[in-house]
Structure formats: structure tokens, C-alpha cells
Scaffold this motif. Structure first.
Motif, PDB file in Angstrom:
ATOM      1  N   SER A 194     -85.729  28.385 -19.786  1.00  0.00           N
ATOM      2  CA  SER A 194     -86.456  28.405 -18.237  1.00  0.00           C
ATOM      3  C   SER A 194     -86.682  29.654 -18.123  1.00  0.00           C
ATOM      4  N   LYS A 195     -88.171  29.746 -17.537  1.00  0.00           N
ATOM      5  CA  LYS A 195     -88.322  31.142 -17.105  1.00  0.00           C
ATOM      6  C   LYS A 195     -87.443  31.420 -16.023  1.00  0.00           C
ATOM      7  N   ASN A 196     -86.982  30.629 -15.126  1.00  0.00           N
ATOM      8  CA  ASN A 196     -86.334  30.704 -13.945  1.00  0.00           C
ATOM      9  C   ASN A 196     -84.665  30.821 -14.240  1.00  0.00           C
ATOM     10  N   PRO A 197     -84.039  31.718 -13.479  1.00  0.00           N
ATOM     11  CA  PRO A 197     -82.624  31.710 -13.924  1.00  0.00           C
ATOM     12  C   PRO A 197     -81.973  30.323 -13.511  1.00  0.00           C
ATOM     13  N   CYS A 198     -81.815  29.667 -14.191  1.00  0.00           N
ATOM     14  CA  CYS A 198     -80.687  28.487 -13.923  1.00  0.00           C
ATOM     15  C   CYS A 198     -79.814  28.132 -14.884  1.00  0.00           C
ATOM     16  N   TRP A 199     -78.852  27.319 -14.537  1.00  0.00           N
ATOM     17  CA  TRP A 199     -77.679  26.741 -15.499  1.00  0.00           C
ATOM     18  C   TRP A 199     -77.009  25.340 -14.968  1.00  0.00           C
ATOM     19  N   TYR A 200     -76.439  24.690 -15.777  1.00  0.00           N
ATOM     20  CA  TYR A 200     -75.911  23.528 -15.658  1.00  0.00           C
ATOM     21  C   TYR A 200     -74.328  23.672 -15.043  1.00  0.00           C
ATOM     22  N   LEU A 315     -79.890  25.310  -1.539  1.00  0.00           N
ATOM     23  CA  LEU A 315     -81.310  25.682  -0.850  1.00  0.00           C
ATOM     24  C   LEU A 315     -82.358  25.376  -1.955  1.00  0.00           C
ATOM     25  N   PHE A 316     -81.966  25.492  -3.096  1.00  0.00           N
ATOM     26  CA  PHE A 316     -82.956  25.587  -4.219  1.00  0.00           C
ATOM     27  C   PHE A 316     -82.880  24.234  -5.044  1.00  0.00           C
ATOM     28  N   ASP A 317     -82.130  23.193  -4.631  1.00  0.00           N
ATOM     29  CA  ASP A 317     -82.139  22.044  -5.276  1.00  0.00           C
ATOM     30  C   ASP A 317     -83.118  21.254  -5.465  1.00  0.00           C
ATOM     31  N   LEU A 318     -84.284  21.194  -4.542  1.00  0.00           N
ATOM     32  CA  LEU A 318     -85.411  20.583  -4.642  1.00  0.00           C
ATOM     33  C   LEU A 318     -86.336  21.415  -5.755  1.00  0.00           C
ATOM     34  N   ALA A 319     -86.269  22.625  -6.021  1.00  0.00           N
ATOM     35  CA  ALA A 319     -87.092  23.167  -6.909  1.00  0.00           C
ATOM     36  C   ALA A 319     -86.335  22.821  -8.350  1.00  0.00           C
ATOM     37  N   ALA A 320     -84.812  23.056  -8.288  1.00  0.00           N
ATOM     38  CA  ALA A 320     -83.990  22.676  -9.642  1.00  0.00           C
ATOM     39  C   ALA A 320     -84.378  21.164 -10.069  1.00  0.00           C
ATOM     40  N   HIS A 321     -84.661  20.285  -9.150  1.00  0.00           N
ATOM     41  CA  HIS A 321     -84.910  19.012  -9.450  1.00  0.00           C
ATOM     42  C   HIS A 321     -86.134  18.732 -10.424  1.00  0.00           C
ATOM     43  N   GLN A 322     -87.218  19.734  -9.845  1.00  0.00           N
ATOM     44  CA  GLN A 322     -88.567  19.576 -10.601  1.00  0.00           C
ATOM     45  C   GLN A 322     -88.325  20.413 -11.952  1.00  0.00           C
ATOM     46  N   ILE A 323     -87.610  21.627 -11.931  1.00  0.00           N
ATOM     47  CA  ILE A 323     -87.515  22.204 -13.190  1.00  0.00           C
ATOM     48  C   ILE A 323     -86.563  21.089 -14.202  1.00  0.00           C
ATOM     49  N   GLN A 324     -85.590  20.440 -13.821  1.00  0.00           N
ATOM     50  CA  GLN A 324     -84.937  19.834 -14.656  1.00  0.00           C
ATOM     51  C   GLN A 324     -85.733  18.567 -15.150  1.00  0.00           C
ATOM     52  N   SER A 325     -86.803  18.177 -14.386  1.00  0.00           N
ATOM     53  CA  SER A 325     -87.552  17.258 -14.888  1.00  0.00           C
ATOM     54  C   SER A 325     -88.427  17.773 -15.745  1.00  0.00           C
ATOM     55  N   VAL A 326     -88.876  18.772 -15.821  1.00  0.00           N
ATOM     56  CA  VAL A 326     -89.592  19.427 -16.963  1.00  0.00           C
ATOM     57  C   VAL A 326     -89.071  19.665 -17.936  1.00  0.00           C
ATOM     58  N   LEU A 327     -87.771  20.092 -17.975  1.00  0.00           N
ATOM     59  CA  LEU A 327     -86.759  20.164 -19.123  1.00  0.00           C
ATOM     60  C   LEU A 327     -86.507  19.037 -20.006  1.00  0.00           C
ATOM     61  N   GLN A 328     -86.128  18.106 -19.100  1.00  0.00           N
ATOM     62  CA  GLN A 328     -85.822  16.699 -19.827  1.00  0.00           C
ATOM     63  C   GLN A 328     -86.989  16.207 -20.225  1.00  0.00           C
ATOM     64  N   SER A 329     -88.152  16.399 -19.806  1.00  0.00           N
ATOM     65  CA  SER A 329     -89.333  15.511 -20.308  1.00  0.00           C
ATOM     66  C   SER A 329     -89.711  16.153 -21.402  1.00  0.00           C
ATOM     67  N   GLU A 330     -89.632  17.339 -21.622  1.00  0.00           N
ATOM     68  CA  GLU A 330     -90.123  18.392 -22.981  1.00  0.00           C
ATOM     69  C   GLU A 330     -88.922  18.472 -23.914  1.00  0.00           C
ATOM     70  N   ALA A 331     -87.985  17.923 -23.592  1.00  0.00           N
ATOM     71  CA  ALA A 331     -87.038  18.055 -24.568  1.00  0.00           C
ATOM     72  C   ALA A 331     -87.101  17.514 -25.686  1.00  0.00           C
ATOM     73  N   GLY A 332     -87.753  16.136 -25.784  1.00  0.00           N
ATOM     74  CA  GLY A 332     -87.822  15.464 -27.202  1.00  0.00           C
ATOM     75  C   GLY A 332     -89.158  15.606 -27.586  1.00  0.00           C
ATOM     76  N   ASN A 339     -89.882  26.115 -19.657  1.00  0.00           N
ATOM     77  CA  ASN A 339     -90.263  25.679 -18.238  1.00  0.00           C
ATOM     78  C   ASN A 339     -90.935  26.982 -17.536  1.00  0.00           C
ATOM     79  N   ASN A 340     -92.122  26.831 -16.857  1.00  0.00           N
ATOM     80  CA  ASN A 340     -92.776  27.998 -16.253  1.00  0.00           C
ATOM     81  C   ASN A 340     -92.476  28.075 -14.896  1.00  0.00           C
ATOM     82  N   ILE A 341     -91.933  27.142 -14.198  1.00  0.00           N
ATOM     83  CA  ILE A 341     -91.786  26.955 -12.804  1.00  0.00           C
ATOM     84  C   ILE A 341     -90.693  27.991 -12.392  1.00  0.00           C
TER      85      ILE A 341
END
Length: 560
Positions: A194-200, A315-332, A339-341
Motif C-alpha cells: 500500500s502506498k499509504n501507511p496502513c496496518w491491520y 477519522l480515516f476509516d472511510l478511506a481505509a475501507h476503500q483501500i481495503q477493498s482495493v487490496l482484497q480485490s487485487e490480492a488474487g 494500492n495507489n490511494i
């Protein structure tokens, strides 16, 4: 009580008043003198002749002995004293309510900055009002004057005290000691894809409970409740299930628009959020790094409960949901793609507002804060990108005044507030370093206008002690207003954003400007020429240093 009408001398009991020429002259007759006969009457003489009996003033004896030496005032004198006190009170109230409008009241300003408290640790238990009391007036307490040469002397004193000294950067362990909880929540490594700093992060809450029930932003502001109502509805759909555990994606911003107020940050924010690869926090200006994490909503209202870092991350959960959707859709499908968001945050206080440090960090050096906002941001995000939008500090200050002043706004009132603020700032730099004055809460609250916000280079140099120069993009509002397409391309390139279609670019660059001056403020007209000249002189040495640091003479603002 007896008085001599001739010389207005108070006669004591048994006093024959022999020293008065008119009462005891060469032709004095003890048999005819009423004083010598023991009477309490002293005749009034005019041109050496005694007046008729109607002109004689009789002064009767007052029995004041019961007052044990206190003066006995006649009713007339007492009424005069009370009347004078009432008039004085009305004048003082008039000054307070009107702010000595247009200089009609010749009363010196009661505010003059004095000395810092010698021990900041003692201030932790003081109220905000008590802190102001600890600042004693300096010796030179001049009132407002419109005389340019007089105010120029103050500016010359300030200029002579300017020193740009590099601050000592605190080490990581010191930062951990100050904010242990923050370091326990935010990891030191992020997802590599992910281009954006994220973690689970493991979610340990009850699946039937409200995940935002304790979020301070939702509790204290009605404006944001709609946003959190939506987040509650979609929260459970975005939990990641792995080995009988629930995980949620957490993110920090990839970039920050850190300043300055009234410099076009809102317009930049509104245009950037139109880019398909850019998301922002649910709230434009969370002010978490500078205020909310200390429990400050409005500093003049005191402190509330501190907002934990989890509330900020929500406050970043809305954006995190979109990033997560990109990561999961591209995983397989396309495991190699990232992720470029990217997420942004646009609190215009981040660059300059370190006023809360004195309440929480007691190991200061000569009034300077031991830790700044950028120290903590860099500790978690050493690769963060920072965008700064600036404008001519003289015009910024006037715009700031028009935006925040609530009543009696005028060019004359602005001039008075500038003069008073310069006096306060001068009182500080006479005794303390430039950095200590710029970051001092009590001084900044006492100044009627925010002079310190326009000292851009002071803040920029402190940010450059922790971040590299290529991580900071500094723009001018004047350039943004005259050639918006050019400045937006600079921002896109700085953030490494992908290319846009002509339609997308037109939407971003041709939208109307945001947060412009209100019509009622425009009707007030420009500031007084004298005020502008004063502020030009004050900001000149700081603009000169800024132009040197950025290698760009445009930041001298000579043509504006």
C-alpha cells in the motif's frame, strides 16, 4: 472645628491663630477680636474692611473626637467623592466595552507582556487565568499611538533581538516516554503493498457493540454525528476475518497540509479531494496533533478529556475501507500491484500551533518547548510528505483579523490591535529567545491579533530539523490564485499522483475558489497605509530569511 476665612488654615482647639496677619495685626484689640473672646467665629475681610453681617461665614464646631482621628467629611464633600468615583467607573467600563475605540479615551493599554514563569512545572496546576497573572508588565508600557516613528522604534528593538538558532532534536526514547500509549498503538512498519501507511489491527470489541461509542469527535460535535452514523452501518462489512479473529485496517495520512491559516489551505483541500486517488479524513481539520490529543477544544475554555489516538485513526476509516477493498480485490488477481490511494489531512494548525506543550512537558530549556508536533509525526512516519501554503504575512494577518474578530471590526481597530500586539511581542523578545516567544501560549493568547502565525521561517526551520527538504512543498497563495493549473500540477507531481484526463483536470482547476472573504468583510476596505507600513517593517527580516532558505525571492513579497 474652626477655620480662618482669611488664610484657610484649620484652627485647633484653643488656637488663637496669632500667625495670621489679618487676624492679629498691629491694631489688634483683644476686646474686639472674636477669636480672643473665645468665640468660634472668624470674620471675613475684603480689602481691609469688614463685610456686613450677612457676609460672615459661620463655621460651627464639629465633634469629631469620637472618630478617633479619622477625617470627618461634610456631606457635600462626600457626595463629590462618590460622584467622582462613579464617573471614573463609567469611564473604565466604557474603555473595556469599546476597546478605546478610535483613541477617544486616553487610557493606557492594561496589557503588556512581561516575564515567563521561572518554573514551568509549577504551571501544571494553575488555571489559564492564573497563568496570565504570572506575566508582569514591563517597564515600557506605552499605549496605542498612530505615530509611525514611535511604533518603528518597537520594531527596531524586535529586529535587533532576532536570532535563528537551530533547535536540538529529541531522541526517540524521550518521545516514547512522553507518549507511551501512542507508540503502543501505531506500529513502526506498514503494509508493503500500500502506498499509504496502513496496518491491520485486531478488533477485540463485541460484534454487537457500537465501535464508535466512545469516540470524542462523535461525542463532542453534532456536525460529525452523521458521518459516524454511516461508519457504524458499514463497519462490520469491512472487518477482516482470519483464524477466528477479527481485524480492521488502520491508516495514517500519507501527506499533511500543515499550514498556514488564511493562506488558501481550504481551496487546496477542496481541489485535491477531487483527484480519484486522493482521500481525506472524515473531518477536514481534526487538529488532533496540536490540540485534541491534549484535550483542547478551545484553549480559552480550559481542558477536556484527551482524545486518544484511536479516535484520530477512526477519522480515516472511510478511506481505509476503500483501500481495503482495493487490496482484497487485487490480492488474487494482480498480486504484484500496489494500492495507489493516498490519504491526506489538512489541519492548518499543524505547522505552528505548539501552544499546549507548557501544560504537559515540564523539562523545557529557557522557555522553549522540548518536544514539537513534528517530532512525533516523524517518529511514526519518517517518509510523510508535507504541503505548506503561504501568502504575504501582512495580508494574511488582516484576513485573519476580519475572519475571527466578532464585533467592531474596522481598519482603525485593526491598527490598534497591531500596535498592542507589537508591544507585547517586544516585551517577550527583550528577555527570551525568538522560539520561546513564538511558541508561548500566554503571549499568543494575550496578543489581540496573531502576529506569530506569519513568522513562517521560524516554523519552517524547526520542521527542517526533522524532515528533509524534499519532503516539504512550499507554495504561495499568490501563485495559486494567478496560475492554479501550474500549482496543482506541482502538488500532483510532489505526491506522485497518476495522470488525469482533461475532464478531470478541468474539474479540479476550474472550480470556484473556496473560503474567500465574506461580503461584509470586503465592505470594510483595506487596512490603513500606516498599518501596512508597520507590518512590512516587522515581517521584513523574517521574509528575507525565508527567501534565503527556499532560494526564492518571491517569498520577499515585494510586489504585493
Amino acid at each position: 472645628m474652626r477655620y480662618c476665612i482669611n488664610c484657610c488654615i484649620h484652627l485647633l482647639p484653643n488656637d488663637l491663630h496669632r500667625q495670621c496677619f489679618r487676624c492679629r495685626g498691629p491694631d489688634h484689640n483683644n476686646q474686639k477680636c472674636p477669636v480672643c473672646r473665645g468665640e468660634n467665629k472668624i470674620p471675613l475681610y475684603t480689602d481691609g474692611k469688614q463685610m456686613k453681617w450677612l457676609a460672615v461665614l459661620e463655621v460651627r464646631t464639629d465633634h469629631c473626637e469620637s472618630w478617633n482621628g479619622f477625617f470627618c467629611l461634610r456631606k457635600g464633600k462626600l457626595c463629590s467623592l462618590m460622584f467622582g468615583l462613579i464617573i471614573m467607573t463609567l469611564v473604565m467600563v466604557s474603555y473595556i466595552l469599546t476597546g478605546a475605540k478610535h483613541g477617544l479615551l486616553l487610557i493606557p493599554s492594561p496589557f503588556h507582556y512581561g516575564a515567563f514563569a521561572s518554573n514551568p512545572s509549577l504551571m501544571d496546576n494553575e488555571s489559564l487565568s492564573d497563568m496570565k497573572d504570572s506575566y508582569q508588565p514591563s517597564k515600557m508600557n506605552i499605549s496605542y499611538v498612530k505615530d509611525y516613528p514611535s511604533i518603528k522604534l518597537i520594531i527596531d528593538t524586535i529586529t535587533s533581538k532576532i536570532e535563528f538558532i537551530t533547535r536540538q532534536r529529541p531522541d526517540l526514547e524521550e518521545l516514547r516516554k512522553q507518549e507511551p500509549h501512542m507508540f503502543s498503538v501505531i506500529p513502526n512498519k506498514f503494509l508493503p503493498n500500500s502506498k499509504n501507511p496502513c496496518w491491520y489491527e485486531e478488533y477485540r470489541g463485541n460484534t454487537t457493540a457500537d465501535p464508535y461509542a466512545t469516540n470524542s469527535y462523535a461525542l463532542y460535535s453534532k456536525r460529525f454525528r452523521i458521518i459516524f452514523d454511516y461508519l457504524r452501518k458499514v463497519f462490520w462489512n469491512h472487518l477482516y476475518h482470519y483464524k477466528d479473529k477479527h481485524y480492521r485496517l488502520r491508516c495514517l495520512p500519507h501527506f499533511y497540509i500543515i499550514g498556514q491559516p488564511k493562506c488558501g489551505t481550504t481551496d487546496l483541500y477542496d481541489r485535491l479531494r477531487l483527484h480519484p486517488d486522493v482521500r481525506f479524513s472524515a473531518i477536514k481539520e481534526p487538529h488532533w496533533w496540536t490540540r485534541k490529543r491534549f484535550g483542547i477544544i478551545r484553549l480559552r475554555d480550559g481542558f477536556h478529556d484527551r482524545y486518544p489516538v484511536e479516535d484520530y485513526l477512526d477519522l480515516f476509516d472511510l478511506a481505509a475501507h476503500q483501500i481495503q477493498s482495493v487490496l482484497q480485490s487485487e490480492a488474487g488477481k494482480e498480486r504484484g500491484r500496489r494500492n495507489n490511494i493516498i490519504i491526506g489531512e489538512a489541519s492548518a494548525s499543524t505547522m505552528w500551533d505548539n501552544n499546549a506543550w507548557i501544560f504537559f512537558y515540564d523539562n523545557s530549556t529557557e522557555g522553549e518547548p522540548p518536544f514539537l508536533i513534528q517530532d512525533f509525526i516523524h517518529a511514526f512516519q519518517p517518509n510523510a510528505k508535507l504541503i505548506i501554503m503561504l501568502r504575504d504575512p501582512v495580508e494574511r494577518l488582516y484576513s485573519d483579523y476580519l475572519y475571527f474578530a466578532s464585533a467592531n471590526k474596522s481598519a482603525e481597530d485593526f491598527h490598534e490591535k497591531v500596535a498592542e500586539s507589537l508591544q507585547l511581542f517586544e516585551g517577550c523578545v527583550l528577555d527570551f529567545s525568538l522560539r520561546a516567544c513564538v511558541y508561548n501560549n500566554t503571549l499568543n493568547n494575550a496578543m489581540p491579533v496573531r502576529l506569530q502565525v506569519g513568522l513562517y521561517v521560524v516554523y519552517l526551520l524547526d520542521w527542517l530539523t526533522v524532515f528533509n527538504k524534499d519532503q516539504i512543498l512550499v507554495l504561495r497563495l499568490e501563485d495559486h490564485a494567478s496560475n492554479m493549473r501550474y500549482t496543482m500540477h506541482m502538488v500532483f507531481q510532489f505526491l506522485d499522483l497518476g495522470p488525469l484526463s482533461e475532464k478531470q483536470e478541468a474539474l479540479i482547476t476550474k472550480s470556484p475558489a473556496s473560503n474567500t472573504r465574506r461580503p461584509e468583510d470586503r465592505s470594510l476596505g483595506p487596512m490603513l497605509p500606516t498599518t501596512k507600513a508597520i507590518l512590512r517593517d516587522f515581517y521584513r527580516p523574517f521574509n528575507t530569511k525565508l527567501a534565503q532558505v527556499l532560494f526564492d525571492d518571491a517569498f520577499l513579497w515585494k510586489r504585493t
